[in-house]
Design a protein around this motif. Structure first.
Motif, PDB file in Angstrom:
ATOM      1  N   THR A   1      -2.650  47.141   8.365  1.00 50.21           N
ATOM      2  CA  THR A   1      -1.523  47.279   9.183  1.00 50.21           C
ATOM      3  C   THR A   1      -0.524  48.492   8.400  1.00 50.21           C
ATOM      4  O   THR A   1      -0.005  49.396   8.896  1.00 50.21           O
ATOM      5  CB  THR A   1      -0.737  46.116   9.276  1.00 50.21           C
ATOM      6  OG1 THR A   1      -1.717  45.147  10.131  1.00 50.21           O
ATOM      7  CG2 THR A   1       0.523  46.349  10.271  1.00 50.21           C
ATOM      8  N   ALA A   2      -0.429  48.285   7.204  1.00 49.29           N
ATOM      9  CA  ALA A   2       0.577  48.945   6.427  1.00 49.29           C
ATOM     10  C   ALA A   2      -0.077  50.614   6.344  1.00 49.29           C
ATOM     11  O   ALA A   2       0.822  51.441   6.782  1.00 49.29           O
ATOM     12  CB  ALA A   2       0.959  48.502   4.926  1.00 49.29           C
TER      13      ALA A   2
ATOM     14  N   GLU B   1     -10.596  54.200   3.247  1.00 45.38           N
ATOM     15  CA  GLU B   1     -10.801  52.557   3.679  1.00 45.38           C
ATOM     16  C   GLU B   1     -12.123  52.479   3.008  1.00 45.38           C
ATOM     17  O   GLU B   1     -13.093  53.155   3.418  1.00 45.38           O
ATOM     18  CB  GLU B   1     -10.791  52.435   5.100  1.00 45.38           C
ATOM     19  CG  GLU B   1     -11.194  51.036   5.473  1.00 45.38           C
ATOM     20  CD  GLU B   1     -10.546  49.769   4.727  1.00 45.38           C
ATOM     21  OE1 GLU B   1      -9.331  49.805   4.572  1.00 45.38           O
ATOM     22  OE2 GLU B   1     -11.267  48.927   4.176  1.00 45.38           O
TER      23      GLU B   1
ATOM     24  N   GLY C   1      -4.129  34.747   9.792  1.00 44.01           N
ATOM     25  CA  GLY C   1      -3.852  33.488  10.775  1.00 44.01           C
ATOM     26  C   GLY C   1      -3.844  34.238  12.166  1.00 44.01           C
ATOM     27  O   GLY C   1      -3.795  33.127  13.262  1.00 44.01           O
TER      28      GLY C   1
ATOM     29  N   GLY D   1      -1.195  35.232  13.853  1.00 44.69           N
ATOM     30  CA  GLY D   1      -0.073  34.896  14.385  1.00 44.69           C
ATOM     31  C   GLY D   1       0.931  35.859  14.309  1.00 44.69           C
ATOM     32  O   GLY D   1       1.016  36.226  13.188  1.00 44.69           O
TER      33      GLY D   1
ATOM     34  N   VAL E   1     -11.486  53.486  -3.206  1.00 47.50           N
ATOM     35  CA  VAL E   1     -10.668  54.163  -4.326  1.00 47.50           C
ATOM     36  C   VAL E   1     -10.651  53.152  -5.685  1.00 47.50           C
ATOM     37  O   VAL E   1     -10.467  51.960  -5.750  1.00 47.50           O
ATOM     38  CB  VAL E   1      -9.111  54.103  -3.971  1.00 47.50           C
ATOM     39  CG1 VAL E   1      -8.241  54.572  -5.122  1.00 47.50           C
ATOM     40  CG2 VAL E   1      -9.105  54.969  -2.910  1.00 47.50           C
TER      41      VAL E   1
ATOM     42  N   ASP F   1       1.322  44.369   1.942  1.00 46.01           N
ATOM     43  CA  ASP F   1       0.969  43.365   0.729  1.00 46.01           C
ATOM     44  C   ASP F   1       0.859  43.888  -0.606  1.00 46.01           C
ATOM     45  O   ASP F   1       1.210  43.186  -1.519  1.00 46.01           O
ATOM     46  CB  ASP F   1      -0.432  42.958   1.085  1.00 46.01           C
ATOM     47  CG  ASP F   1      -0.461  41.506   2.055  1.00 46.01           C
ATOM     48  OD1 ASP F   1       0.549  41.590   2.844  1.00 46.01           O
ATOM     49  OD2 ASP F   1      -1.208  41.086   2.253  1.00 46.01           O
TER      50      ASP F   1
ATOM     51  N   GLY G   1       2.948  38.428   7.299  1.00 44.82           N
ATOM     52  CA  GLY G   1       2.993  39.730   6.689  1.00 44.82           C
ATOM     53  C   GLY G   1       2.677  41.048   7.597  1.00 44.82           C
ATOM     54  O   GLY G   1       3.111  42.146   7.114  1.00 44.82           O
TER      55      GLY G   1
HETATM   56  C1  LIG Z   1      -5.539  33.646   5.323  1.00 40.28           C
HETATM   57  C2  LIG Z   1      -4.410  34.425   5.782  1.00 40.28           C
HETATM   58  C3  LIG Z   1      -3.506  34.278   7.006  1.00 40.28           C
HETATM   59  C4  LIG Z   1      -2.485  35.059   7.299  1.00 40.28           C
HETATM   60  N1  LIG Z   1      -1.907  34.731   8.454  1.00 40.28           N
HETATM   61  C5  LIG Z   1      -0.850  35.795   8.709  1.00 40.28           C
HETATM   62  C6  LIG Z   1      -0.407  35.588  10.101  1.00 40.28           C
HETATM   63  O1  LIG Z   1      -0.863  34.436  10.932  1.00 40.28           O
HETATM   64  N2  LIG Z   1       0.442  36.126  10.721  1.00 40.28           N
HETATM   65  C7  LIG Z   1       0.899  37.488   9.903  1.00 40.28           C
HETATM   66  O2  LIG Z   1       1.748  38.103  10.176  1.00 40.28           O
HETATM   67  N3  LIG Z   1       0.383  37.345   8.530  1.00 40.28           N
HETATM   68  C8  LIG Z   1      -0.666  36.767   7.964  1.00 40.28           C
HETATM   69  N4  LIG Z   1      -1.095  37.068   6.853  1.00 40.28           N
HETATM   70  C9  LIG Z   1      -0.498  38.077   6.138  1.00 40.28           C
HETATM   71  C10 LIG Z   1      -1.252  39.475   6.887  1.00 40.28           C
HETATM   72  O3  LIG Z   1      -2.692  39.543   7.031  1.00 40.28           O
HETATM   73  C11 LIG Z   1      -1.197  40.586   5.661  1.00 40.28           C
HETATM   74  O4  LIG Z   1       0.382  40.627   5.077  1.00 40.28           O
HETATM   75  C12 LIG Z   1      -1.248  41.853   6.277  1.00 40.28           C
HETATM   76  O5  LIG Z   1      -2.597  41.915   6.826  1.00 40.28           O
HETATM   77  C13 LIG Z   1      -0.965  42.930   5.261  1.00 40.28           C
HETATM   78  O6  LIG Z   1      -1.338  44.205   5.793  1.00 40.28           O
HETATM   79  P1  LIG Z   1      -1.584  45.257   4.534  1.00 40.28           P
HETATM   80  O7  LIG Z   1      -1.879  46.571   5.345  1.00 40.28           O
HETATM   81  O8  LIG Z   1      -0.567  45.399   3.786  1.00 40.28           O
HETATM   82  O9  LIG Z   1      -2.920  44.707   3.888  1.00 40.28           O
HETATM   83  P2  LIG Z   1      -4.385  44.563   4.272  1.00 40.28           P
HETATM   84  O10 LIG Z   1      -4.458  44.158   5.643  1.00 40.28           O
HETATM   85  O11 LIG Z   1      -4.966  43.623   3.170  1.00 40.28           O
HETATM   86  O12 LIG Z   1      -5.036  45.891   4.317  1.00 40.28           O
HETATM   87  C14 LIG Z   1      -5.555  46.514   3.321  1.00 40.28           C
HETATM   88  C15 LIG Z   1      -6.742  47.119   3.397  1.00 40.28           C
HETATM   89  O13 LIG Z   1      -7.111  48.187   2.231  1.00 40.28           O
HETATM   90  C16 LIG Z   1      -8.388  48.177   1.960  1.00 40.28           C
HETATM   91  N5  LIG Z   1      -8.479  48.375   0.573  1.00 40.28           N
HETATM   92  C17 LIG Z   1      -8.134  47.594  -0.437  1.00 40.28           C
HETATM   93  N6  LIG Z   1      -8.700  48.051  -1.518  1.00 40.28           N
HETATM   94  C18 LIG Z   1      -9.309  49.182  -1.570  1.00 40.28           C
HETATM   95  C19 LIG Z   1      -9.671  50.340  -2.323  1.00 40.28           C
HETATM   96  N7  LIG Z   1      -9.671  50.177  -3.625  1.00 40.28           N
HETATM   97  N8  LIG Z   1     -10.136  51.382  -1.865  1.00 40.28           N
HETATM   98  C20 LIG Z   1     -10.044  51.795  -0.479  1.00 40.28           C
HETATM   99  N9  LIG Z   1      -9.629  50.669   0.577  1.00 40.28           N
HETATM  100  C21 LIG Z   1      -9.249  49.521  -0.024  1.00 40.28           C
HETATM  101  C22 LIG Z   1      -8.900  46.905   2.614  1.00 40.28           C
HETATM  102  O14 LIG Z   1     -10.160  47.024   2.760  1.00 40.28           O
HETATM  103  C23 LIG Z   1      -8.055  46.654   3.790  1.00 40.28           C
HETATM  104  O15 LIG Z   1      -8.520  47.285   4.941  1.00 40.28           O
HETATM  105  C24 LIG Z   1      -2.042  36.159   6.411  1.00 40.28           C
HETATM  106  C25 LIG Z   1      -2.703  36.446   5.364  1.00 40.28           C
HETATM  107  C26 LIG Z   1      -4.125  35.815   5.034  1.00 40.28           C
HETATM  108  C27 LIG Z   1      -4.853  36.192   3.573  1.00 40.28           C
END
Ligand SMILES: Cc1cc2nc3c(=O)[nH]c(=O)nc-3n(C[C@H](O)[C@H](O)[C@H](O)COP(=O)(O)OP(=O)(O)OC[C@H]3O[C@@H](n4cnc5c(N)ncnc54)[C@H](O)[C@@H]3O)c2cc1C
Length: 458
Positions: A17-18, A37, A50, A52, A129, A290, A302
């Motif tokens: 998402t971020a 990615e 989750g 939600g 990466v 995250d 998150g």
């Molecule tokens: C079990 C669980 C339940 C959750 N339930 C909820 C919920 O119900 N509602 C809610 O709002 N939030 C929930 N969260 C939190 C939410 O999923 C995260 O806060 C959100 O997805 C964060 O988005 P992000 O883009 O920061 O990270 P992420 O969604 O983790 O995306 C990171 C991306 O980076 C990629 N990546 C990582 N390292 C590398 C690398 N070295 N090189 C290239 N690519 C890489 C990964 O493959 C991934 O696609 C939950 C989390 C978990 C673990």
């Protein structure tokens, strides 16, 4: 052999998402952006969650939000929370002020990636990466392996959206800036979820169901539809490890409505259940989602924070690149926007987690179930602090006989949460005043450790 180098204005690491909101925002501003990615195009967006989402209209307007909703929000009728008491089996209903949704997370992720591509960002899948390029303090790019071949990406700014415990932060030397490196695995939660298909519909498909567990965690039941339920649980890694799969299995087996359920999918991951990073910028480098702990530390939600942070980081980065200055000072406005928005609320929520570490489950459940529903919504929801009228106070006092010390502590924590939000409202407008701000914030934290007797978390 020297690896091949590709050049962009911005490199975004991670297609969650971020990262998607960051890349889509910068591409719409006309910048040359690549998103890296590690997953394949088919697996992109497949993330343990989750599913939600509270407040579905909060997504920044850089993707087709109607499409995202129409194609991935499978249940838009969430109007309440159900809080189950594991001691008595009773439950309390908590009406949500605004409706929420449960999504098909993989579809949501796929559409977001497609929308990022449509916004004009390049996406390189199968690209892992593994290091940063940092010859003189400033981050100038990343090293990666793309479909087996090493290569370097150079950029004015790297946006780190690589999720919890991002590898970039292990590799980069961030000691010369204010970037928050006071990060430890014990400030994270380990979580696991399954998606169940039920033969019969549940009658609570308008609710997010929560049930507290040992080790400062909770079980959740989030209905993607009346017959498809996301069930999961997590525990705080500062506590004793928990057998997540077994505890979940036992709970599912104890619920009549899950008889005959089939498991469609299983996945686990870590998520930050701590305050957002005090600072998430370093020359040439910004962390979002995250990767900067932009998660509600009590609910684990998150997605909305990640979307906003990605968007704001890209806006500030775009301006910095146009001005030819990607220093910590130039990127600082991003910190300010985060901390004076959801940052202050999540930092306040973190105090309840800290309070929780100093008490056992029975005590916490007794106090929490004695609080009126609206109090809980305020405490775990929007405001991060709560007010209570005298009548309700009296009722609460009667219900919590035997736990008054704990209740009194909770009120003190609530008052500290209010003070903390004030401190975050005065987050400095440049790194020059950061040290003084942090001192003021840490004084509130000391008060909380004093009142609760909890081990310092940071
Ligand atoms: C079990 C669980 C339940 C959750 N339930 C909820 C919920 O119900 N509602 C809610 O709002 N939030 C929930 N969260 C939190 C939410 O999923 C995260 O806060 C959100 O997805 C964060 O988005 P992000 O883009 O920061 O990270 P992420 O969604 O983790 O995306 C990171 C991306 O980076 C990629 N990546 C990582 N390292 C590398 C690398 N070295 N090189 C290239 N690519 C890489 C990964 O493959 C991934 O696609 C939950 C989390 C978990 C673990």
């Amino acid at each position: 052999m020297t690896p091949e180098t590709e050049s962009y204005d911005i490199v975004v690491v991670g297609g969650g998402t971020a990262g998607c909101f960051a890349a889509a925002t910068a591409a719409r501003e006309g910048l040359d952006v690549v998103l890296l990615e590690r997953k394949s195009e088919e697996e992109g967006g497949y993330i343990a969650c989750g599913d939600g989402i509270k407040g579905k209209s909060t997504f920044p307007d850089v993707v087709d939000r109607d499409r995202l909703r129409d194609e991935s929000f499978t249940n838009e009728g969430i109007t309440r929370g159900i809080f189950e008491n594991p001691q008595t089996g009773e439950s309390i209903d908590i009406p949500f002020g605004q409706t929420g949704a449960v999504v098909d997370r993989w579809k949501y992720g796929q559409i977001l990636l497609d929308e990022t591509d449509r916004a004009g960002a390049e996406i390189h899948y199968n690209t892992v990466v593994n290091d940063v390029v940092q010859p003189n303090g400033r981050v100038e790019g990343v090293k990666a392996v793309r479909e087996g071949d090493p290569l370097e990406y150079e950029a004015d700014i790297v946006i780190d959206g690589a999720g919890a415990l991002s590898v970039l932060q292990d590799k980069a030397d961030l000691s010369t800036s204010t970037f928050d490196t006071n990060v430890n695995y014990s400030q994270f939660c380990s979580a696991y979820r399954e998606v169940l298909e039920l033969p019969e519909p549940v009658d609570w498909d308008d609710a997010l169901v929560f049930k507290p567990t040992e080790e400062l965690g909770y079980l959740w039941y989030f209905p993607r539809s009346a017959t498809e339920i996301n069930v999961g649980l997590g525990f705080q890694m500062s506590q004793e490890p928990m057998e997540l799969v077994d505890v979940l299995k036992d709970d599912i087996a104890s619920r009549a409505e899950f008889a005959g359920a089939t498991v469609k999918n299983k996945l686990g991951a870590a998520l930050p259940t701590r305050r957002p990073y005090d600072s998430a910028v370093h020359p040439g480098y910004m962390a979002v989602g995250d990767a900067a702990a932009h998660v509600n530390p009590c609910t684990g939600g998150g997605i909305p924070g990640a979307a906003k942070a990605g968007h704001w980081a890209a806006e500030v980065a775009t301006e910095a690149i146009a001005d030819g200055d990607v220093s910590e000072h130039a990127l600082w406005e991003y910190n300010e926007r985060v901390q004076t928005d959801f940052g202050k609320r999540f930092a306040a929520m973190d105090l309840y987690n800290i309070f929780g570490t100093a008490h056992d489950l029975d005590e916490l459940v007794s106090v929490v179930t004695a609080l009126p529903g609206q109090q809980l919504v305020d405490a775990i929801g929007k405001k991060g602090t709560a007010e209570m009228g005298l009548g309700l106070k009296l009722k609460t006092i009667i219900k919590t006989v035997g736990h008054w010390d704990t209740l009194y502590e909770l009120y003190k924590v609530q008052s500290a949460a209010g003070s903390l939000k004030d401190v975050y409202d005065s987050y400095p407008d440049s790194p020059d005043h950061f040290g003084a701000w942090r001192k003021e914030r840490d004084a509130v934290m000391d008060r909380v450790y004093d009142v609760t007797g909890a081990e310092p978390k940071y």
